[in-house]
Each structure stands twice: as C-alpha cells, then as structure tokens.
Design a protein around this motif. Structure first.
Motif, PDB file in Angstrom:
ATOM      1  N   VAL A 148       0.861  -1.078   0.067  1.00  0.00           N
ATOM      2  CA  VAL A 148       0.110  -0.192   0.156  1.00  0.00           C
ATOM      3  C   VAL A 148       0.790   1.120  -0.015  1.00  0.00           C
ATOM      4  O   VAL A 148       1.916   1.307   0.905  1.00  0.00           O
ATOM      5  N   TYR A 180       1.654   5.246   0.383  1.00  0.00           N
ATOM      6  CA  TYR A 180       1.053   6.439   0.793  1.00  0.00           C
ATOM      7  C   TYR A 180       1.865   7.822   0.326  1.00  0.00           C
ATOM      8  O   TYR A 180       2.900   7.606  -0.021  1.00  0.00           O
ATOM      9  N   LYS A 192      -4.465   5.251   5.243  1.00  0.00           N
ATOM     10  CA  LYS A 192      -4.297   3.927   4.685  1.00  0.00           C
ATOM     11  C   LYS A 192      -4.397   3.069   5.616  1.00  0.00           C
ATOM     12  O   LYS A 192      -4.932   1.819   5.592  1.00  0.00           O
TER      13      LYS A 192
END
Length: 402
Positions: free
Chosen positions: A157, A159, A170
């Motif tokens: 993920v 950011y 997130k």
C-alpha cells in the motif's frame, strides 16, 4: 532457426531518442575534486586536463580520501585479508565485522547490528525475510525498498510522500478489512530522500504505527553519520525505542561499501538465518568494514559534521538568493528547473565551468520536476562553495533561468 534473443540495439536506440541514455564517466579519485574522463566505451579512459569540483557525490563527510580511513582499510587488508572469502555463516565472519557491528549498534541505540554486502541487499534481504502480509511504503522510497516489496507475497500500500496523514488513512482503511486482525504490517520509509532532500516526519509516522500496531522500518542510507552522535534522523529525534528496524549504508557518509540493519537481538538472529541476500553472499570485505568503522568514529568524535552543515547552509542561502528554487531540508539540495532541456543545459553549463552536478530526469524523478541535485561535502572549503555559486549564476544566466 527463429531468434528468441533480445534486440539490445533497439533498446539502446530508444534510450538515445528519449534522451534517457546514461553513460559512465570515470574519475581519477573519489573526493571533493577530481579529473574526469568522457565515456570511454570499451576503450581506456582518457582523463580531462582540467580538475573539476564535485557537487554530486554521496561522500557527504568527504572521508573517502581521509588518511585515517585509508590506513584502517590497509591495516585490515594486511592483517585479515582483502576479502571475506566466504559467506559469514561459513568462514567469512571476522573480528573486523564484529567490531563494525558493535559500533553501529552503539551508534543506533540498538541491541545488535548486521552488515550486508550492499545497502540494496540489506533492504531486499530484510523485507523478504520478515515476510509481512501488508507493507505501507512511501511513494518516493528507494528502488531497493520497492524491489524488496515486489519480492514478497505482501500486498503493498503506497502512501503520499512524507505524509503521515495519508499513511494513517491507509492504515485505518486496511484495519476495517476482515483479514486485518490476522495480518502482520510493516511501514517502510527513507528518512532522507535522495532525490528530493526531504526528511520523513518520523515522529508522526511512529505515532501512526503505534496506533495501529504496525512495525516501522527506516532506511537511513542518506542520514547515517550526519546527525546526532554520528547517527541518523532516528537519533536526532530520539526514536530509537520506537523504530523496530533501522537500516543504512556504509557507502555514503561512511566512505566505504555495504549496508547494515540495526535492531533487537531477535531481529538480527532472524536475518542471519533467513535473509537470503546475507546467507548467500560473501561477507563484506574486511577493508570495507574497517574503513566504515573508522569513518563512523570520525563522524562521532570530530567537527566534520558541523563543517558539512555549514557548507549546506552557505550553498542553500546562495542559490536561493539568486532566485533558484531549492527543495528539501537536508544536506541534499535539489535545484528545481522543471524543463528537461533547461536542466540538461544548466548541468552542461556547470560542467563547462568545472563543477560536476548532473541533471536528474525522469524516470528517476516525476515528469516536469527535472532538477540539478547538489550535494556539498564537508571537505569543500569556502572558496569551493563560492566557485559553485558563481558557476550556477553564470550558467543560469546563459540558459535564461536567471
């Protein structure tokens, strides 16, 4: 028979057409100034007749040609050997390695440290050995972090750059998923970003990590040796007890080669056994380990860091007073140009004036953010800084940037 090989000529032509082809430019020594040769191809390099000032190296403390560092490397080569000769787990572990790792752990405020053959190997080996389920990664993280993420089965993920609010959002979104309770989470960020000169908001990132129970890994490659007591940003902000994994390199401010990871005894034991880039690589060369140890000692117990930051302040003030847009808040001073052709022309103008500070272009940086990455060394004197500023002024006027 059908050719199932690779059209390398077409690839090289494509790089040239897009002005993205890069070439080697040999220099006679690694220091604040040197004689450079044009790209030699397969021929022997021919050095230029004019000495140039180097404002592009990561040798931030200027210790690569320090007599004490060189003597340490020579002594290690004479007494231990020029190479480790095997993996550290076989016969390649020496007292020189142990001494370096003891000093690194002391500097970083951890129980132990472990040296790797490169910073790239340290990042890839550590991330893959941990086998996290989810990795939260700053969008501008170094390529070795990106590749470490790719080599795991983890979901990555991304950011927003240096944005703890984006990270927290997130983390919160992931926490709402059904599988989150059984997942292991790792947040990874550079502390100082090499092309932007920005510094990660580590205190805020620690707060977000603790709120959601994630572990934090900080890459101090461009910070090690430059901050409090020869440490990095983690030490400057007093976060040793809140960052589970501290990584860095020996090849920048510490004037050597290799990388390291510092953390708990259990972390290092796991890496010794599970980090493939450690297990299946020959140990760091003893002269490199000894050189890094001596450089770290100098960084901790001399005024070399103060001299670097004085040069940084002088150079930043001078560039900004001319009207240049200087990014970041570290020892790395990216001069934003924007247009690719202007950036190349400015770099060429500097080089004509015997100042080496190349243009940085996509894909290394985003489109429209072409820049000159300027990095002074502690060993530049005030005349060198003035020469660099004068070169920027004259070259900037020629290109029409001033």
């Amino acid at each position: 028979m059908e050719d199932r090989g690779f059209d390398l000529e077409e690839r090289v032509d494509a790089l040239e057409e897009s002005t993205l082809k890069r070439s080697l430019s040999p220099v006679d020594r690694v220091a604040e100034r040197g004689y450079f040769a044009p790209p030699p191809g397969s021929e022997l390099p021919v050095l230029s007749a004019d000495e140039a000032l180097v404002f592009a190296a990561n040798n931030y403390l200027g210790l690569t040609d320090d007599q004490r560092v060189q003597d340490a490397a020579r002594q290690a080569a004479a007494t231990v050997g020029t190479g480790a000769g095997a993996s550290r787990l076989v016969t390649g572990d020496t007292m020189v390695h142990q001494d370096l790792e003891r000093l690194l752990a002391e500097t970083k405020g951890t129980e132990r440290a472990l040296s790797f053959s490169s910073g790239y190997a340290a990042n890839v080996g550590t991330i893959t050995a941990l086998e996290p389920d989810v990795i939260f990664s700053d969008e501008y993280n170094h390529a070795s972090i990106v590749d470490g993420c790719r080599l795991t089965a983890a979901e990555t993920v991304v950011y927003d750059h240096c944005d703890a609010t984006s990270l927290r959002s997130k983390l919160a979104a992931r926490a709402e998923s059904a599988a989150a309770s059984d997942e292991s989470w790792l947040i990874v960020t550079d502390s100082v970003f090499s092309m932007d000169g920005t510094v990660a908001p580590l205190t805020e990132i620690c707060e977000a990590a603790e709120e959601f129970g994630a572990w934090l890994m900080v890459d101090e490659a461009h910070a090690t040796g430059l901050y409090a007591n020869g440490g990095g940003v983690v030490q400057a902000e007093g976060l040793e007890d809140r960052v589970q994994i501290q990584m860095g390199t020996l090849s920048k401010a510490l004037a050597s080669q290799g990388g390291y990871v510092a953390g708990s005894d259990e972390l290092i034991e796991c890496l010794v056994n599970d980090a493939r880039s450690f297990v299946f690589s020959t140990g760091l060369a003893p002269p490199a380990a000894a050189a890094a140890s001596e450089a770290l000692h100098i960084a901790r117990h001399s005024d070399v860091r103060e001299r670097l930051w004085q040069n940084v302040a002088h150079l930043r003030d001078g560039l900004e007073s001319m009207g240049f847009d200087v990014l970041g808040d570290s020892q790395i001073l990216p001069v934003l140009v924007g247009d690719r052709d202007d950036a190349v022309a400015l770099a060429d103008g500097l080089r004509i004036r015997d100042v080496v500070a190349p243009a940085i272009r996509p894909p290394t940086v985003p489109e429209g953010t072409n820049r000159i990455r300027v990095a002074p060394l502690a060993t530049h004197d005030q005349d060198d800084i003035v020469t660099c500023l004068e070169a920027f002024k004259d070259a900037g006027e020629d290109v029409g940037l001033l």
